[in-house]
Design a protein around this motif. Structure first.
Motif, PDB file in Angstrom:
ATOM      1  N   ARG A 218       0.836  -1.195   0.000  1.00  0.00           N
ATOM      2  CA  ARG A 218       0.000   0.000   0.000  1.00  0.00           C
ATOM      3  C   ARG A 218       0.875   1.251   0.000  1.00  0.00           C
ATOM      4  O   ARG A 218       0.565   2.258  -0.630  1.00  0.00           O
ATOM      5  N   GLU A 219       2.015   1.135   0.727  1.00  0.00           N
ATOM      6  CA  GLU A 219       2.852   2.313   0.914  1.00  0.00           C
ATOM      7  C   GLU A 219       3.424   2.814  -0.410  1.00  0.00           C
ATOM      8  O   GLU A 219       3.621   4.016  -0.596  1.00  0.00           O
ATOM      9  N   VAL A 220       3.707   1.864  -1.304  1.00  0.00           N
ATOM     10  CA  VAL A 220       4.259   2.280  -2.594  1.00  0.00           C
ATOM     11  C   VAL A 220       3.244   3.139  -3.344  1.00  0.00           C
ATOM     12  O   VAL A 220       3.571   4.191  -3.892  1.00  0.00           O
ATOM     13  N   LEU A 221       1.988   2.667  -3.328  1.00  0.00           N
ATOM     14  CA  LEU A 221       0.949   3.431  -4.013  1.00  0.00           C
ATOM     15  C   LEU A 221       0.798   4.809  -3.389  1.00  0.00           C
ATOM     16  O   LEU A 221       0.648   5.816  -4.086  1.00  0.00           O
ATOM     17  N   ASP A 222       0.858   4.839  -2.035  1.00  0.00           N
ATOM     18  CA  ASP A 222       0.765   6.143  -1.374  1.00  0.00           C
ATOM     19  C   ASP A 222       1.908   7.044  -1.785  1.00  0.00           C
ATOM     20  O   ASP A 222       1.726   8.240  -2.030  1.00  0.00           O
ATOM     21  N   ALA A 223       3.093   6.458  -1.874  1.00  0.00           N
ATOM     22  CA  ALA A 223       4.265   7.263  -2.239  1.00  0.00           C
ATOM     23  C   ALA A 223       4.088   7.843  -3.645  1.00  0.00           C
ATOM     24  O   ALA A 223       4.299   9.034  -3.873  1.00  0.00           O
ATOM     25  N   PHE A 224       3.686   6.982  -4.585  1.00  0.00           N
ATOM     26  CA  PHE A 224       3.456   7.464  -5.943  1.00  0.00           C
ATOM     27  C   PHE A 224       2.401   8.557  -5.951  1.00  0.00           C
ATOM     28  O   PHE A 224       2.551   9.601  -6.584  1.00  0.00           O
ATOM     29  N   ALA A 225       1.315   8.288  -5.224  1.00  0.00           N
ATOM     30  CA  ALA A 225       0.229   9.255  -5.225  1.00  0.00           C
ATOM     31  C   ALA A 225       0.678  10.584  -4.644  1.00  0.00           C
ATOM     32  O   ALA A 225       0.322  11.648  -5.153  1.00  0.00           O
ATOM     33  N   PHE A 226       1.481  10.507  -3.583  1.00  0.00           N
ATOM     34  CA  PHE A 226       1.980  11.728  -2.974  1.00  0.00           C
ATOM     35  C   PHE A 226       2.748  12.549  -3.987  1.00  0.00           C
ATOM     36  O   PHE A 226       2.526  13.743  -4.167  1.00  0.00           O
ATOM     37  N   ASN A 227       3.678  11.887  -4.666  1.00  0.00           N
ATOM     38  CA  ASN A 227       4.511  12.609  -5.612  1.00  0.00           C
ATOM     39  C   ASN A 227       3.681  13.184  -6.756  1.00  0.00           C
ATOM     40  O   ASN A 227       3.906  14.297  -7.203  1.00  0.00           O
ATOM     41  N   CYS A 228       2.706  12.392  -7.199  1.00  0.00           N
ATOM     42  CA  CYS A 228       1.866  12.887  -8.293  1.00  0.00           C
ATOM     43  C   CYS A 228       1.060  14.100  -7.842  1.00  0.00           C
ATOM     44  O   CYS A 228       0.807  15.012  -8.632  1.00  0.00           O
ATOM     45  N   SER A 229       0.648  14.090  -6.560  1.00  0.00           N
ATOM     46  CA  SER A 229      -0.208  15.179  -6.098  1.00  0.00           C
ATOM     47  C   SER A 229       0.515  16.506  -6.121  1.00  0.00           C
ATOM     48  O   SER A 229      -0.109  17.562  -6.181  1.00  0.00           O
ATOM     49  N   LEU A 230       1.844  16.456  -6.105  1.00  0.00           N
ATOM     50  CA  LEU A 230       2.586  17.710  -6.094  1.00  0.00           C
ATOM     51  C   LEU A 230       2.585  18.367  -7.467  1.00  0.00           C
ATOM     52  O   LEU A 230       2.713  19.584  -7.592  1.00  0.00           O
ATOM     53  N   LEU A 231       2.427  17.533  -8.492  1.00  0.00           N
ATOM     54  CA  LEU A 231       2.631  18.021  -9.849  1.00  0.00           C
ATOM     55  C   LEU A 231       1.564  19.024 -10.233  1.00  0.00           C
ATOM     56  O   LEU A 231       0.381  18.780 -10.097  1.00  0.00           O
ATOM     57  N   GLY A 232       2.004  20.164 -10.723  1.00  0.00           N
ATOM     58  CA  GLY A 232       1.051  21.157 -11.190  1.00  0.00           C
ATOM     59  C   GLY A 232       0.511  22.024 -10.087  1.00  0.00           C
ATOM     60  O   GLY A 232      -0.072  23.059 -10.335  1.00  0.00           O
ATOM     61  N   ARG A 387       6.562   8.224 -17.244  1.00  0.00           N
ATOM     62  CA  ARG A 387       5.214   8.338 -17.789  1.00  0.00           C
ATOM     63  C   ARG A 387       4.296   9.159 -16.901  1.00  0.00           C
ATOM     64  O   ARG A 387       3.301   9.700 -17.377  1.00  0.00           O
ATOM     65  N   PHE A 388       4.616   9.251 -15.626  1.00  0.00           N
ATOM     66  CA  PHE A 388       3.798  10.102 -14.753  1.00  0.00           C
ATOM     67  C   PHE A 388       3.828  11.539 -15.238  1.00  0.00           C
ATOM     68  O   PHE A 388       2.838  12.257 -15.203  1.00  0.00           O
ATOM     69  N   ARG A 389       5.007  11.931 -15.688  1.00  0.00           N
ATOM     70  CA  ARG A 389       5.142  13.298 -16.158  1.00  0.00           C
ATOM     71  C   ARG A 389       4.451  13.498 -17.498  1.00  0.00           C
ATOM     72  O   ARG A 389       3.889  14.535 -17.786  1.00  0.00           O
ATOM     73  N   ALA A 390       4.532  12.462 -18.320  1.00  0.00           N
ATOM     74  CA  ALA A 390       4.040  12.621 -19.687  1.00  0.00           C
ATOM     75  C   ALA A 390       2.521  12.566 -19.750  1.00  0.00           C
ATOM     76  O   ALA A 390       1.899  13.235 -20.567  1.00  0.00           O
ATOM     77  N   SER A 391       1.897  11.726 -18.923  1.00  0.00           N
ATOM     78  CA  SER A 391       0.454  11.587 -19.038  1.00  0.00           C
ATOM     79  C   SER A 391      -0.194  11.624 -17.663  1.00  0.00           C
ATOM     80  O   SER A 391       0.193  10.913 -16.750  1.00  0.00           O
ATOM     81  N   SER A 392      -1.193  12.488 -17.521  1.00  0.00           N
ATOM     82  CA  SER A 392      -1.794  12.649 -16.195  1.00  0.00           C
ATOM     83  C   SER A 392      -2.775  11.538 -15.873  1.00  0.00           C
ATOM     84  O   SER A 392      -3.270  11.448 -14.774  1.00  0.00           O
ATOM     85  N   SER A 393      -3.040  10.661 -16.844  1.00  0.00           N
ATOM     86  CA  SER A 393      -4.010   9.609 -16.555  1.00  0.00           C
ATOM     87  C   SER A 393      -3.338   8.318 -16.121  1.00  0.00           C
ATOM     88  O   SER A 393      -3.976   7.303 -15.925  1.00  0.00           O
ATOM     89  N   PHE A 394      -2.038   8.369 -15.992  1.00  0.00           N
ATOM     90  CA  PHE A 394      -1.287   7.191 -15.586  1.00  0.00           C
ATOM     91  C   PHE A 394      -1.398   7.052 -14.075  1.00  0.00           C
ATOM     92  O   PHE A 394      -0.969   7.925 -13.336  1.00  0.00           O
ATOM     93  N   THR A 395      -1.981   5.975 -13.587  1.00  0.00           N
ATOM     94  CA  THR A 395      -2.239   5.869 -12.146  1.00  0.00           C
ATOM     95  C   THR A 395      -1.114   5.123 -11.443  1.00  0.00           C
ATOM     96  O   THR A 395      -0.396   4.334 -12.056  1.00  0.00           O
TER      97      THR A 395
END
Lengths: 752, 330
Positions: A218-232, A387-395
């Motif tokens: 679960r923590e990995v997903l949280d980590a990814f989500a955290f980083n994505c939330s910063l973008l923009g 790909r997180f940077r390239a496409s915002s729909s990448f979960t």
């Protein structure tokens, strides 16, 4: 003949002079990774001092940003550099291939006190419990922050209590739109390095027992989500950053803080105008960061190990390190230097101790630094997180699944290879069969020749004249072609004899997504470049064919790109496509368009290369069209105009048909060369801000021949590379034959 | 292939004559009328000349239009080089200024000296020169020998072998690169110039093709006369063919020079130690992981390109001749 002789003699003397190394001294090659002037000058100083103390040893310095690949291929070729700089990330594959000398016996023999070094640095260069490189320095993650912006927004400076949430909240307060124009002027923070954030959140992606990647954390997903939330929001997106590096944004005062590494210290100290400082990285589940240790290693195949060991010892000694100057881009591994106020711990910045103390909690990546690790990073991890940077729909879920899936595939193929491969014999003769093949071919050819000559006595002359080509053909073309065909069905890495594996290479290629991507990229490239070049070349040829004065001059100018094709021009175009400072975006800016990031953007990198290729590729076909146009008889046009044809109709019904053989020739040549593009892509996409590997951001510019080169010379899968070469050959052959068939419909050879 | 060459050759001569006649006819008419005739652009016919100002204006418009396009094209093709010069003469700080500046202030001629000393220019130059000169010599000798054999001498399997030669041109280089690397490693030639130079002494298909086509256009009578005088094939090759082929040989030298000078793959794979590398590898030195010294890079690139450009300026017509000779045969 007499006039030529002195030339030839001089030439041979030259060759000998060039290839002969300095006699009596022991000469060792040192491969460094430094590419900046100042650093190289420092290394040269150290070498000079070492040579003074050891007059019988000469050090030949080489430096390259692509050092590990060079080391690997050189070791496979039997001529490795004696000493090389290496880091934690890259040491395991070399150890696994048995091309590094273990240092423990030497350390014991010379009774070196390892307590002089900070403990974690020694761990960082150990593989399977043995030390294979002598630590020099290390780097960790740290939080850089701009004090002035913090003061302006009244946010308290980072301290030991900070967590990632604190980081994000502070960043929110630090994000400013000063002039209220709707565009953010100062961003609070940058996205965090993906491996760091996963580790800090306590995420687990690798199970050491099963030796597989796992996606249940679960923590990995949280980590990814955290980083994505910063973008923009708190962190700039790719477009907003205009692809400037974190460091540059920080120095320009456009970002208030970011998590960076030790190596960024000197640059920031030089360019930062506002007051700034560093702090420990925020806490996640625990406080942790990623440790990277650099040291010198000795090649197992070196012929001068003692001399190499002396150099390694001197390099890492206090005297040696002091000669390199205070290198703030890494923390010294030697305790006395790391804690010395005169040496490393001199400000700026004030809290420099963080760079030293962080060694206490720094450790490896979220996956072990095993032999497969660099390949995993380059082929699975990096492209996925890009790909997180390239496409915002990448979960995050998709990312994790991709990492686990592709990572495990890699691990499986790696294990299979391990199991099948025989024992490594670095100096074994693995190529005897090739030589025997060619000798037998030549013997066969010789027999055929003798038979032919016996029937036609005068024929021997003809054969004598074409002998250079004939011998060269068998030796350098026919033999290699047959050998390469055989090798396509083998597994061969230059260090062990080729092993027959049947169709496995082809099956692996078929299942390799990068292989298909490279194929698609090449098709995309070809489909754009071939029509573009040919149409533009024809237009230019028509333009040049007008009876105006000065076309001669313009023809010379238009031929410039073909002349200068090569590395220099590729680098020039790389500079032209620079997002901030290049000509392209400047010109686009004049008409009000915000230019894209070109070579660092996954969508725009290939168009950039296509544009450059068209520019560079127009000249050749243009001249051929010009010659063709001049060969079209005038009376045809006269006849057409008498019949009342318009300009356009004349073009369609006179020019094009008469030019059709030329068009056909240019078409075939263009297709064949576009499928083999290599140098342009290699030079333009190596060492960019997006990635050090060529092949562009997220493999968007990985063309076929580039992937072939990587497979063969970087991953040492020579058998697979040969298979790829044959597939390319068949594809080109097929296309050419198909074109030839089609051509019968539209090409008119009857020129009357 | 040779038959079609002959056919096109004779047809061209006939067409040339026809065209010249048509042109001179038009000129006569033009002079007679005193007005301008619409220019022929290889696409439109030399139509009947008409009187008057309308025609003159039309011609001026046409000329302006054509010149605009030519200049636009010229800008597009020359601009990158102007940009290169501009960057090469700038200070590093000025290079990075936003918004961009066009004129270097101050003009840093030092950049050249500094860049060259950093990349160990003289060593690289020496290496590149050695390799290039040796390769060109090898190609000249071997390609002319082989082309002569294909063009003038009879032996069984001649046509077949020539077709084999042509099909090797279509072979992607990659198919042979890896076994060649293995072969050269076996010989112990890695990290020497030999893999880059020795194959040149065994002929290059492209040049053999070029030279053979040219030799075919030289009249057989010269050969026959020489043989009657008692020359053997070698002397015919050395004393008759080669001197006659100076233009084509110049083309071989020029193209060989450019290709070897700019070669990247060969040196990348076969040269290891720093003191053996060539200029095209040397340029990589300016690209750091953290930053690229563009001003030095451009200065060094200019220097690397300079010999090629100089050669071009002096030998321009040979270039177009060379391209034409290979391409026209379709």
């Amino acid at each position: 003949m007499a006039r030529l002789l002195p030339w030839l003699v001089a030439a041979w003397v030259f060759i000998l002079a060039a290839s002969v190394s300095a006699a009596e001294k022991v000469s060792i090659r040192y491969l460094s990774w430094e590419t900046s002037f100042e650093q190289i000058a420092m290394v040269k100083k150290l070498i000079a001092e070492f040579e003074k103390r050891h007059p019988d040893i000469h050090i030949a310095l080489e430096s390259s940003a692509d050092a590990t690949r060079i080391f690997l291929t050189d070791a496979a070729a039997g001529t490795p550099p004696d000493v090389m700089y290496i880091t934690t990330e890259f040491i395991a594959p070399l150890v696994e291939k048995r091309i590094l000398e273990p240092l423990d016996p030497l350390i014991e023999r010379d009774r070196i006190d390892m307590n002089m070094l900070i403990p974690s640095t020694i761990e960082g260069l150990k593989v399977n419990g043995g030390l294979y490189a002598y630590p020099i320095h290390f780097s960790v993650d740290m939080l850089y922050y701009n004090k002035r912006i913090f003061d302006e927004c009244k946010v308290p400076y980072p301290d030991e209590s900070w967590t990632w949430e604190t980081y994000r909240d502070a960043a929110t307060s630090l994000t400013l739109d000063r002039n209220r124009d709707g565009r953010v002027d100062v961003f609070g923070c940058m996205q965090v390095d993906w491996q760091l954030i996963v580790k800090s959140f306590g995420g687990r992606i690798y199970d050491p027992e099963r030796k597989r990647f796992v996606g249940d954390s679960r923590e990995v997903l949280d980590a990814f989500a955290f980083n994505c939330s910063l973008l923009g929001r708190q962190a700039p997106s790719a477009a907003q950053a205009m692809d400037t590096t974190d460091m540059q944004l920080f120095s320009n005062g456009r970002v208030a803080m970011f998590v960076g590494r030790t190596w960024q210290l000197p640059q920031i100290a030089k360019t930062m105008k506002d007051p700034w400082d560093i702090a420990h990285v925020p806490k996640g589940k625990t406080r942790t960061c990623i440790l990277n240790v650099g040291g010198n290693c000795i090649a197992a195949g070196s012929r001068h190990k003692e001399a190499a060991w002396e150099f390694v010892k001197f390099y890492s000694s206090p005297e040696g390190q002091k000669l390199l100057g205070v290198q703030k881009n890494c923390t010294p591994a030697l305790r006395e230097l790391a804690y010395s106020r005169d040496y490393f711990l001199s400000p700026p910045p004030a809290s420099l101790r963080v760079a030293v103390d962080a060694a206490a909690y720094a450790s490896g990546r979220p996956y072990p630094d095993d032999a497969w690790a660099p390949e995993f990073y380059a082929r699975v991890w990096q492209p996925t997180v890009e790909r997180f940077r390239a496409s915002s729909s990448f979960t995050p879920r998709e990312a994790l699944d991709m990492i686990v899936r592709e990572g495990n595939k890699l691990l499986e193929s790696y294990e299979k290879e391990q199991a099948e491969r025989g024992p490594i014999q670095p100096h074994a003769d693995t190529t005897g069969f090739l030589i025997r093949l060619m000798l037998s071919l030549m013997a066969l050819g010789g027999i055929v020749l003798v038979l032919a000559v016996r029937r036609h006595r005068r024929a021997w002359e003809g054969y004598a004249f074409i002998a250079p080509w004939l011998v060269g053909f068998v030796l350098f073309t026919l033999g290699p072609v047959l050998a390469s065909f055989y090798l396509s069905f083998c597994r061969y890495d230059l260090l062990t004899p080729p092993a027959w594996v049947g169709l496995r290479n082809i099956r692996e290629l078929a299942n390799d997504p990068v292989f298909w991507k490279s194929f698609k990229n090449t098709l995309y490239y070809s489909a754009c470049v071939v029509p573009g070049t040919l149409v533009l070349a024809l237009a230019l040829a028509i333009l040049l064919n007008t009876r105006v004065r000065g076309t001669h001059f313009f023809r010379a100018v238009y031929y410039l790109p073909a002349l200068t094709a090569g590395v220099a021009t590729c680098l020039l175009w790389r500079w032209l496509f620079n997002p901030q400072l290049g000509l392209f975006n400047t010109v686009l800016g004049w008409v009000g368009i915000q230019g894209p990031e070109w070579l660092t953007s996954p969508t725009w990198a290939m168009p950039a290369i296509i544009i450059m290729s068209i520019w560079g590729g127009v000249s050749g076909p243009m001249l051929i069209y010009l010659a063709g146009l001049q060969g079209i008889p005038q009376h045809l046009y006269e006849a057409a105009s008498i019949d009342g044809a318009s300009r356009w109709q004349m073009f369609r019904h006179v020019t094009v048909p008469m030019l059709s053989p030329t068009i056909f020739f240019n078409l075939i040549m263009a297709i064949i060369s576009s499928f083999q593009v290599f140098t342009t892509v290699f030079v333009m996409t190596s060492n960019t801000a997006a990635s050090t590997e060529p092949g562009g951001p997220a493999n968007s510019t990985m063309v076929y021949v580039l992937y072939l080169y990587q497979t063969g010379f970087r991953y040492l899968a020579m058998g697979k590379a040969c298979a790829m070469a044959w597939i390319l050959f068949l594809v080109i052959l097929g296309l050419t034959l198909w074109n030839y068939r089609m051509s019968e419909r539209w090409v008119h050879y009857d020129q009357a | 292939m040779s038959e079609r060459v002959a056919k096109v050759g004779t047809e061209m001569t006939a067409e040339e004559m026809l065209r010249r006649e048509a042109r001179s006819a038009a000129e006569v008419v033009q002079r007679g009328n005193g007005g301008g005739s619409p220019p022929s652009d290889g696409q439109g016919p030399p139509s009947v000349a008409r009187r008057g100002w309308g025609v003159r204006v039309q011609r001026w418009l046409w000329l302006t239009f054509v010149y605009c396009l030519l200049v636009l094209g010229g800008i597009i093709f020359a601009m990158p080089f102007l940009w290169m010069v501009r960057t090469a003469l700038m200070d590093y700080v000025q290079v990075q200024k936003i918004p961009l500046e066009w004129i270097p202030r101050p003009v840093r001629w030092n950049n050249f000296a500094e860049a060259l000393s950093f990349m160990d220019f003289w060593v690289l130059l020496r290496n590149t020169l050695i390799i290039t000169i040796l390769a060109i010599t090898g190609q000249l000798l071997s390609c002319s020998l082989v082309a002569f054999g294909f063009a003038r001498l009879q032996f069984p399997g001649r046509e077949f072998l020539f077709i084999v030669l042509l099909s090797t041109m279509m072979l992607p280089a990659m198919v042979t690169e890896i076994p060649r690397f293995i072969l050269f490693r076996h010989f112990g030639w890695i990290d020497t110039f030999l893999p880059l130079v020795v194959p040149a002494f065994f002929g290059a298909p492209f040049f053999i093709f070029l030279l053979r086509q040219f030799f075919k256009t030289v009249p057989q009578d010269l050969d026959d006369a020489a043989r009657i005088d008692g020359c053997n094939s070698w002397r015919i090759w050395w004393q008759i063919m080669l001197p006659l082929s100076k233009p084509v040989l110049a083309v071989v030298v020029i193209f060989g020079f450019i290709w070897t000078w700019n070669d990247f793959w060969g040196p990348l794979v076969y040269l290891r130690t720093a003191d053996k590398k060539t200029l095209s590898l040397g340029l990589q030195v300016f690209q750091g992981i953290y930053q690229t010294y563009y001003h030095y890079l451009m200065a060094a690139s200019l220097v690397v390109l300079a010999p090629v450009l100089a050669l071009y300026v002096f030998c321009q017509r040979y270039f177009t001749q060379g391209i034409v000779m290979t391409g026209l045969k379709g």
